[in-house]
Design a protein around this motif. Structure first.
Motif, PDB file in Angstrom:
ATOM      1  N   VAL A   1     -19.787  13.914   1.591  1.00  0.00           N
ATOM      2  CA  VAL A   1     -18.437  13.208   0.777  1.00  0.00           C
ATOM      3  C   VAL A   1     -17.381  13.514   1.253  1.00  0.00           C
ATOM      4  CG1 VAL A   1     -17.435  12.631  -2.172  1.00  0.00           C
ATOM      5  CG2 VAL A   1     -19.560  13.512  -1.402  1.00  0.00           C
ATOM      6  N   ARG A   2     -16.330  12.383   1.370  1.00  0.00           N
ATOM      7  CA  ARG A   2     -15.471  12.502   1.692  1.00  0.00           C
ATOM      8  C   ARG A   2     -14.204  12.671   0.928  1.00  0.00           C
ATOM      9  NH1 ARG A   2     -14.821  13.043   7.832  1.00  0.00           N
ATOM     10  NH2 ARG A   2     -16.923  13.057   8.633  1.00  0.00           N
ATOM     11  N   ILE A   3     -13.113  12.926   1.069  1.00  0.00           N
ATOM     12  CA  ILE A   3     -12.372  13.387  -0.027  1.00  0.00           C
ATOM     13  C   ILE A   3     -10.628  12.550   0.332  1.00  0.00           C
ATOM     14  CG2 ILE A   3     -10.660  14.865  -0.971  1.00  0.00           C
ATOM     15  CD1 ILE A   3     -13.947  14.864  -1.847  1.00  0.00           C
ATOM     16  N   ALA A   4     -10.436  11.998  -0.357  1.00  0.00           N
ATOM     17  CA  ALA A   4      -8.941  10.777  -0.352  1.00  0.00           C
ATOM     18  C   ALA A   4      -7.645  11.832  -1.361  1.00  0.00           C
ATOM     19  CB  ALA A   4      -8.570   9.803   0.216  1.00  0.00           C
ATOM     20  N   VAL A   5      -6.230  11.496  -0.987  1.00  0.00           N
ATOM     21  CA  VAL A   5      -5.708  11.868  -1.869  1.00  0.00           C
ATOM     22  C   VAL A   5      -4.997  10.426  -2.491  1.00  0.00           C
ATOM     23  CG1 VAL A   5      -3.085  12.219  -1.914  1.00  0.00           C
ATOM     24  CG2 VAL A   5      -4.633  14.129  -1.175  1.00  0.00           C
ATOM     25  N   ASP A   6      -4.622   9.799  -3.362  1.00  0.00           N
ATOM     26  CA  ASP A   6      -4.738   8.343  -3.866  1.00  0.00           C
ATOM     27  C   ASP A   6      -3.279   8.343  -3.967  1.00  0.00           C
ATOM     28  OD1 ASP A   6      -5.124   5.694  -3.883  1.00  0.00           O
ATOM     29  OD2 ASP A   6      -5.987   6.184  -6.496  1.00  0.00           O
ATOM     30  N   ASP A   7      -2.971   6.969  -4.195  1.00  0.00           N
ATOM     31  CA  ASP A   7      -1.245   7.075  -4.579  1.00  0.00           C
ATOM     32  C   ASP A   7      -0.113   7.519  -4.077  1.00  0.00           C
ATOM     33  OD1 ASP A   7      -2.452   5.032  -6.592  1.00  0.00           O
ATOM     34  OD2 ASP A   7      -2.588   6.722  -8.202  1.00  0.00           O
ATOM     35  N   LEU A   8      -0.579   7.595  -2.416  1.00  0.00           N
ATOM     36  CA  LEU A   8       0.874   8.915  -2.703  1.00  0.00           C
ATOM     37  C   LEU A   8       2.018   8.433  -1.720  1.00  0.00           C
ATOM     38  CD1 LEU A   8       0.868  11.536  -0.612  1.00  0.00           C
ATOM     39  CD2 LEU A   8       0.683   9.910   1.420  1.00  0.00           C
ATOM     40  N   GLY A   9       3.847   8.829  -2.357  1.00  0.00           N
ATOM     41  CA  GLY A   9       4.133   7.921  -2.117  1.00  0.00           C
ATOM     42  C   GLY A   9       4.462   8.214  -3.277  1.00  0.00           C
TER      43      GLY A   9
ATOM     44  N   GLY B   1       4.836   8.795  -8.700  1.00  0.00           N
ATOM     45  CA  GLY B   1       4.050   9.475  -9.059  1.00  0.00           C
ATOM     46  C   GLY B   1       4.096  10.610  -8.873  1.00  0.00           C
ATOM     47  N   ALA B   2       2.686  11.837  -9.247  1.00  0.00           N
ATOM     48  CA  ALA B   2       2.398  12.946  -9.051  1.00  0.00           C
ATOM     49  C   ALA B   2       1.475  12.912  -7.800  1.00  0.00           C
ATOM     50  CB  ALA B   2       1.687  13.349 -10.220  1.00  0.00           C
ATOM     51  N   SER B   3       1.538  12.269  -7.017  1.00  0.00           N
ATOM     52  CA  SER B   3       0.656  12.056  -5.926  1.00  0.00           C
ATOM     53  C   SER B   3       1.743  12.973  -4.583  1.00  0.00           C
ATOM     54  CB  SER B   3      -0.156  11.147  -5.196  1.00  0.00           C
ATOM     55  OG  SER B   3      -1.127  11.569  -4.069  1.00  0.00           O
ATOM     56  N   ASN B   4       1.518  14.279  -4.796  1.00  0.00           N
ATOM     57  CA  ASN B   4       2.668  14.867  -4.027  1.00  0.00           C
ATOM     58  C   ASN B   4       1.826  15.767  -2.403  1.00  0.00           C
ATOM     59  OD1 ASN B   4       2.018  17.525  -4.599  1.00  0.00           O
ATOM     60  ND2 ASN B   4       3.567  16.506  -6.805  1.00  0.00           N
ATOM     61  N   PHE B   5       2.894  16.411  -1.788  1.00  0.00           N
ATOM     62  CA  PHE B   5       2.287  17.012  -0.781  1.00  0.00           C
ATOM     63  C   PHE B   5       1.512  18.421  -0.932  1.00  0.00           C
ATOM     64  CE2 PHE B   5       6.309  16.400   2.061  1.00  0.00           C
ATOM     65  CZ  PHE B   5       6.127  15.333   1.932  1.00  0.00           C
TER      66      PHE B   5
ATOM     67  N   VAL C   1      -2.218   5.088   0.830  1.00  0.00           N
ATOM     68  CA  VAL C   1      -0.048   4.861   0.850  1.00  0.00           C
ATOM     69  C   VAL C   1      -0.359   3.572   0.038  1.00  0.00           C
ATOM     70  CG1 VAL C   1       1.630   4.496   2.521  1.00  0.00           C
ATOM     71  CG2 VAL C   1       0.268   5.713   3.602  1.00  0.00           C
ATOM     72  N   ASP C   2       0.803   3.984  -1.512  1.00  0.00           N
ATOM     73  CA  ASP C   2       0.461   2.871  -2.609  1.00  0.00           C
ATOM     74  C   ASP C   2       1.257   2.041  -2.413  1.00  0.00           C
ATOM     75  OD1 ASP C   2       0.569   3.518  -5.608  1.00  0.00           O
ATOM     76  OD2 ASP C   2       2.145   2.192  -5.075  1.00  0.00           O
ATOM     77  N   ARG C   3       0.733   0.787  -2.370  1.00  0.00           N
ATOM     78  CA  ARG C   3       1.489   0.225  -2.661  1.00  0.00           C
ATOM     79  C   ARG C   3       3.139  -0.278  -2.142  1.00  0.00           C
ATOM     80  NH1 ARG C   3       2.896  -4.163  -5.905  1.00  0.00           N
ATOM     81  NH2 ARG C   3       1.910  -5.568  -4.582  1.00  0.00           N
ATOM     82  N   TYR C   4       3.596   0.681  -3.738  1.00  0.00           N
ATOM     83  CA  TYR C   4       4.757   0.533  -3.725  1.00  0.00           C
ATOM     84  C   TYR C   4       6.029   1.423  -1.813  1.00  0.00           C
ATOM     85  CZ  TYR C   4       9.138   2.046  -5.228  1.00  0.00           C
ATOM     86  OH  TYR C   4      11.290   1.436  -5.340  1.00  0.00           O
ATOM     87  N   ILE C   5       4.872   1.474  -1.399  1.00  0.00           N
ATOM     88  CA  ILE C   5       5.234   2.416  -0.194  1.00  0.00           C
ATOM     89  C   ILE C   5       5.388   0.690   0.952  1.00  0.00           C
ATOM     90  CG2 ILE C   5       5.323   3.547   1.611  1.00  0.00           C
ATOM     91  CD1 ILE C   5       6.965   4.531  -0.452  1.00  0.00           C
TER      92      ILE C   5
END
Length: 261
Positions: A148-156, A158-162, A175-179
């Motif tokens: 299974v592959r892993i992704a970090v969602d909503d980067l950029g 909210g709470a999705s951080n380093f 990468v979140d659509r806001y960016i």
């Protein structure tokens, strides 16, 4: 009331699954890389919108139970497809830690429908719910070992951080659509995208740009080296039947090749 509502959501058809294509546009050609599974609540109710549905569950501390309901529906919808694309599923980080033997249950449910775990990706969503880090990491290790592959969602946003990147060691950064949206006209958005590409490369992860809605933004994104994109420029979310009848079913990259690094 919440228990009754979630019981209702477990009924067949209460949660609808739609799929939005994630496309590989490297070299100017377009191929289906994966499908993101998106949950929709009961039609005609306030919970039909996913942001309302999941926020309500989070406020009641029931996000893990809702995650399990959605996963079951995603697997059923995936098994109904006449081809074998990669499928990406959103999940709260707390679910990996707080649900007993989550990884084993996840893999068993996939196996029961003959879904190869190498076709699956989990997009980790963080909403600051507490979880035990040792259990979280152990779940990730079991899932990774199965393919299974892993992704970090909503980067950029909210709470999705380093810290999420350090803890998850992801294969993909979404990468979140806001960016993304408007990056062709905003040097700050473009600069953030460039920094994410550099970060992804250093972490051996591949970025995925969400919310791509026009050709101008796409040109900036691809010039920066992002080849995986998702958004209304290409397709909205669709039912399994609509995906099966679409041209995307003919252009998908074989799952094992698509997820190779």
């Amino acid at each position: 009331m919440m228990r009754t509502l979630l019981d209702q959501l477990q009924k067949p058809g209460a949660i609808r699954i739609e799929f939005q294509p994630i496309l590989d546009v490297h070299g100017g050609e377009t191929h289906l890389y994966a499908l993101e599974a998106l949950a929709r609540g009961p039609v005609g109710t306030s919970l039909e919108k996913p942001d309302v549905l999941f926020e309500y569950a989070r406020r009641k501390g029931e996000e893990s139970r809702l995650d399990l309901i959605v996963i079951a529906e995603v697997f059923a919808a995936t098994a109904s497809l006449p081809f074998e694309p990669c499928v990406s599923i959103n999940i709260h980080g707390s679910t990996l830690s707080n649900v007993d033997s989550f990884a084993e249950k996840f893999l068993s449910a996939a196996a029961s429908l003959q879904i190869d775990p190498r076709r699956l990706m989990l997009e980790i969503v963080e909403h600051r719910s507490p979880w035990t880090m040792d259990t979280f990491r152990a779940s990730l290790a079991t899932l990774r070992e199965a393919g299974v592959r892993i992704a970090v969602d909503d980067l950029g946003v909210g709470a999705s951080n380093f810290r999420m990147i350090v803890d998850c060691r992801p294969d993909h950064l979404k990468v979140d659509r806001y960016i993304v949206n408007g990056c062709s006209k905003d040097r700050f958005r473009a600069a953030v995208l460039e920094s994410i590409v550099t970060l992804a490369g250093a972490c051996s992860a591949e970025p995925i740009a969400e919310g791509v809605e026009n050709c101008e933004d796409l040109a900036v994104i691809t010039a920066l080296g992002i080849d995986l994109v998702q958004g209304w420029l290409y397709a909205p979310s669709m039912s399994a039947a609509a995906i099966a009848a679409s041209p995307f079913a003919l252009t998908h990259t074989p799952a094992m090749k698509g997820f190779s690094k």
